[in-house]
Design a protein around this motif. Structure first.
Motif, PDB file in Angstrom:
ATOM      1  N   ALA A   1       0.828  -1.206   0.000  1.00  0.00           N
ATOM      2  CA  ALA A   1       0.000   0.000   0.000  1.00  0.00           C
ATOM      3  C   ALA A   1       0.864   1.258   0.000  1.00  0.00           C
ATOM      4  N   GLU A   2       1.952   1.232   0.744  1.00  0.00           N
ATOM      5  CA  GLU A   2       2.843   2.390   0.779  1.00  0.00           C
ATOM      6  C   GLU A   2       3.514   2.620  -0.575  1.00  0.00           C
ATOM      7  N   ILE A   3       3.891   1.547  -1.255  1.00  0.00           N
ATOM      8  CA  ILE A   3       4.482   1.667  -2.592  1.00  0.00           C
ATOM      9  C   ILE A   3       3.473   2.296  -3.549  1.00  0.00           C
ATOM     10  N   VAL A   4       2.230   1.832  -3.516  1.00  0.00           N
ATOM     11  CA  VAL A   4       1.194   2.374  -4.401  1.00  0.00           C
ATOM     12  C   VAL A   4       0.957   3.854  -4.108  1.00  0.00           C
ATOM     13  N   THR A   5       0.863   4.194  -2.832  1.00  0.00           N
ATOM     14  CA  THR A   5       0.649   5.591  -2.440  1.00  0.00           C
ATOM     15  C   THR A   5       1.818   6.465  -2.899  1.00  0.00           C
ATOM     16  N   ALA A   6       3.035   5.989  -2.703  1.00  0.00           N
ATOM     17  CA  ALA A   6       4.207   6.748  -3.141  1.00  0.00           C
ATOM     18  C   ALA A   6       4.223   6.917  -4.658  1.00  0.00           C
ATOM     19  N   ALA A   7       3.806   5.882  -5.385  1.00  0.00           N
ATOM     20  CA  ALA A   7       3.758   5.969  -6.848  1.00  0.00           C
ATOM     21  C   ALA A   7       2.749   7.032  -7.289  1.00  0.00           C
ATOM     22  N   HIS A   8       1.599   7.085  -6.618  1.00  0.00           N
ATOM     23  CA  HIS A   8       0.605   8.114  -6.947  1.00  0.00           C
ATOM     24  C   HIS A   8       1.167   9.505  -6.656  1.00  0.00           C
ATOM     25  N   THR A   9       1.865   9.635  -5.542  1.00  0.00           N
ATOM     26  CA  THR A   9       2.465  10.915  -5.191  1.00  0.00           C
ATOM     27  C   THR A   9       3.520  11.320  -6.221  1.00  0.00           C
ATOM     28  N   LEU A  10       4.342  10.361  -6.640  1.00  0.00           N
ATOM     29  CA  LEU A  10       5.339  10.644  -7.678  1.00  0.00           C
ATOM     30  C   LEU A  10       4.677  11.087  -8.981  1.00  0.00           C
ATOM     31  N   THR A  11       3.572  10.476  -9.311  1.00  0.00           N
ATOM     32  CA  THR A  11       2.842  10.850 -10.524  1.00  0.00           C
ATOM     33  C   THR A  11       2.370  12.298 -10.451  1.00  0.00           C
ATOM     34  N   ARG A  12       1.791  12.675  -9.310  1.00  0.00           N
ATOM     35  CA  ARG A  12       1.340  14.067  -9.142  1.00  0.00           C
ATOM     36  C   ARG A  12       2.519  15.031  -9.170  1.00  0.00           C
ATOM     37  N   LEU A  13       3.599  14.665  -8.484  1.00  0.00           N
ATOM     38  CA  LEU A  13       4.797  15.495  -8.451  1.00  0.00           C
ATOM     39  C   LEU A  13       5.366  15.665  -9.859  1.00  0.00           C
ATOM     40  N   ALA A  14       5.400  14.595 -10.613  1.00  0.00           N
ATOM     41  CA  ALA A  14       5.908  14.648 -11.988  1.00  0.00           C
ATOM     42  C   ALA A  14       5.078  15.600 -12.838  1.00  0.00           C
ATOM     43  N   ALA A  15       3.767  15.546 -12.675  1.00  0.00           N
ATOM     44  CA  ALA A  15       2.892  16.435 -13.449  1.00  0.00           C
ATOM     45  C   ALA A  15       3.188  17.898 -13.122  1.00  0.00           C
ATOM     46  N   LEU A  16       3.414  18.175 -11.847  1.00  0.00           N
ATOM     47  CA  LEU A  16       3.723  19.548 -11.446  1.00  0.00           C
ATOM     48  C   LEU A  16       5.100  19.982 -11.944  1.00  0.00           C
ATOM     49  N   GLU A  17       6.079  19.103 -11.814  1.00  0.00           N
ATOM     50  CA  GLU A  17       7.451  19.442 -12.175  1.00  0.00           C
ATOM     51  C   GLU A  17       7.655  19.581 -13.682  1.00  0.00           C
ATOM     52  N   THR A  18       7.000  18.748 -14.466  1.00  0.00           N
ATOM     53  CA  THR A  18       7.181  18.810 -15.920  1.00  0.00           C
ATOM     54  C   THR A  18       6.388  19.952 -16.537  1.00  0.00           C
ATOM     55  N   ARG A  19       5.368  20.405 -15.816  1.00  0.00           N
ATOM     56  CA  ARG A  19       4.476  21.462 -16.327  1.00  0.00           C
ATOM     57  C   ARG A  19       3.890  21.067 -17.680  1.00  0.00           C
ATOM     58  N   ASN A  20       3.719  19.768 -17.845  1.00  0.00           N
ATOM     59  CA  ASN A  20       3.144  19.231 -19.067  1.00  0.00           C
ATOM     60  C   ASN A  20       1.631  19.406 -18.980  1.00  0.00           C
ATOM     61  N   ASP A  21       1.047  20.079 -19.955  1.00  0.00           N
ATOM     62  CA  ASP A  21      -0.378  20.376 -19.870  1.00  0.00           C
ATOM     63  C   ASP A  21      -1.277  19.284 -20.443  1.00  0.00           C
ATOM     64  N   ALA A  22      -0.689  18.218 -20.953  1.00  0.00           N
ATOM     65  CA  ALA A  22      -1.495  17.091 -21.451  1.00  0.00           C
ATOM     66  C   ALA A  22      -2.139  16.390 -20.262  1.00  0.00           C
ATOM     67  N   PRO A  23      -3.379  15.955 -20.410  1.00  0.00           N
ATOM     68  CA  PRO A  23      -4.033  15.272 -19.281  1.00  0.00           C
ATOM     69  C   PRO A  23      -3.334  13.950 -18.954  1.00  0.00           C
ATOM     70  N   ALA A  24      -3.297  13.627 -17.673  1.00  0.00           N
ATOM     71  CA  ALA A  24      -2.684  12.367 -17.232  1.00  0.00           C
ATOM     72  C   ALA A  24      -3.336  11.176 -17.929  1.00  0.00           C
ATOM     73  N   ALA A  25      -4.636  11.282 -18.199  1.00  0.00           N
ATOM     74  CA  ALA A  25      -5.348  10.190 -18.877  1.00  0.00           C
ATOM     75  C   ALA A  25      -4.752   9.911 -20.254  1.00  0.00           C
ATOM     76  N   GLN A  26      -4.209  10.937 -20.900  1.00  0.00           N
ATOM     77  CA  GLN A  26      -3.580  10.738 -22.213  1.00  0.00           C
ATOM     78  C   GLN A  26      -2.388   9.810 -22.071  1.00  0.00           C
ATOM     79  N   TRP A  27      -1.528  10.073 -21.098  1.00  0.00           N
ATOM     80  CA  TRP A  27      -0.324   9.256 -20.922  1.00  0.00           C
ATOM     81  C   TRP A  27      -0.681   7.853 -20.465  1.00  0.00           C
ATOM     82  N   ARG A  28      -1.700   7.735 -19.616  1.00  0.00           N
ATOM     83  CA  ARG A  28      -2.150   6.399 -19.195  1.00  0.00           C
ATOM     84  C   ARG A  28      -2.648   5.615 -20.402  1.00  0.00           C
ATOM     85  N   ALA A  29      -3.470   6.249 -21.227  1.00  0.00           N
ATOM     86  CA  ALA A  29      -4.039   5.565 -22.397  1.00  0.00           C
ATOM     87  C   ALA A  29      -2.935   5.139 -23.362  1.00  0.00           C
TER      88      ALA A  29
END
Length: 143
Positions: A8-36
């Motif tokens: 559970a901690e690994i999953v939570t950390a991965a979600h946090t890294l995903t959010r952090l990455a979105a903020l740091e890259t300033r990439n405006d594409a929706p996360a759903a695009q990269w998931r798809a």
């Protein structure tokens, strides 16, 4: 900590890294695009409903996203070889390139957060990455 708590901690950390990455890259594409695009690259062509399920998106939302990705040339719609009434979505070479470029951007944005790790920590993270990859790729495959 129990094994279940570690997972559970690994999953939570991965979600946090995903959010952090979105903020740091300033990439405006929706996360759903990269998931798809990631799912399509790993799993191959999928119907919109299956893609929506695998990316935890609603079918109407995925239909809209596939339309946008098609217009951008990142995915293509093709006739389902098993059912001519249905279509499947496939990642295009441009989609593969965009996904690869995003992953480079992602790595560059997150690397500074790990710069102070020593060799033992890197070895541990490398091992965890290999274990997680082996357990999750491809997601739909039987174990």
């Amino acid at each position: 900590m129990s094994r279940a708590e570690d997972i559970a901690e690994i999953v939570t950390a991965a979600h946090t890294l995903t959010r952090l990455a979105a903020l740091e890259t300033r990439n405006d594409a929706p996360a759903a695009q990269w998931r798809a695009l990631s799912v399509l690259q790993t799993e191959g062509p999928l119907r919109v409903g299956a893609l929506a399920t695998m990316t935890r998106t609603t079918q109407p939302g995925m239909t809209r996203l596939v339309g946008q990705l098609t217009e951008s040339g990142l995915v293509a719609r093709e006739s389902d070889p098993d059912d001519s009434r249905a279509t499947v979505v496939t990642i295009t070479p441009a989609g593969v390139t965009a996904l690869a470029e995003w992953r480079v951007e992602l790595r560059a944005a997150l690397e500074p957060f790990f710069a102070d790790l020593d060799d033992d920590d890197w070895k541990a993270l490398s091992r965890v990455a290999r274990i997680l990859s082996a357990r999750t790729t491809p997601v739909g495959a039987a174990r």
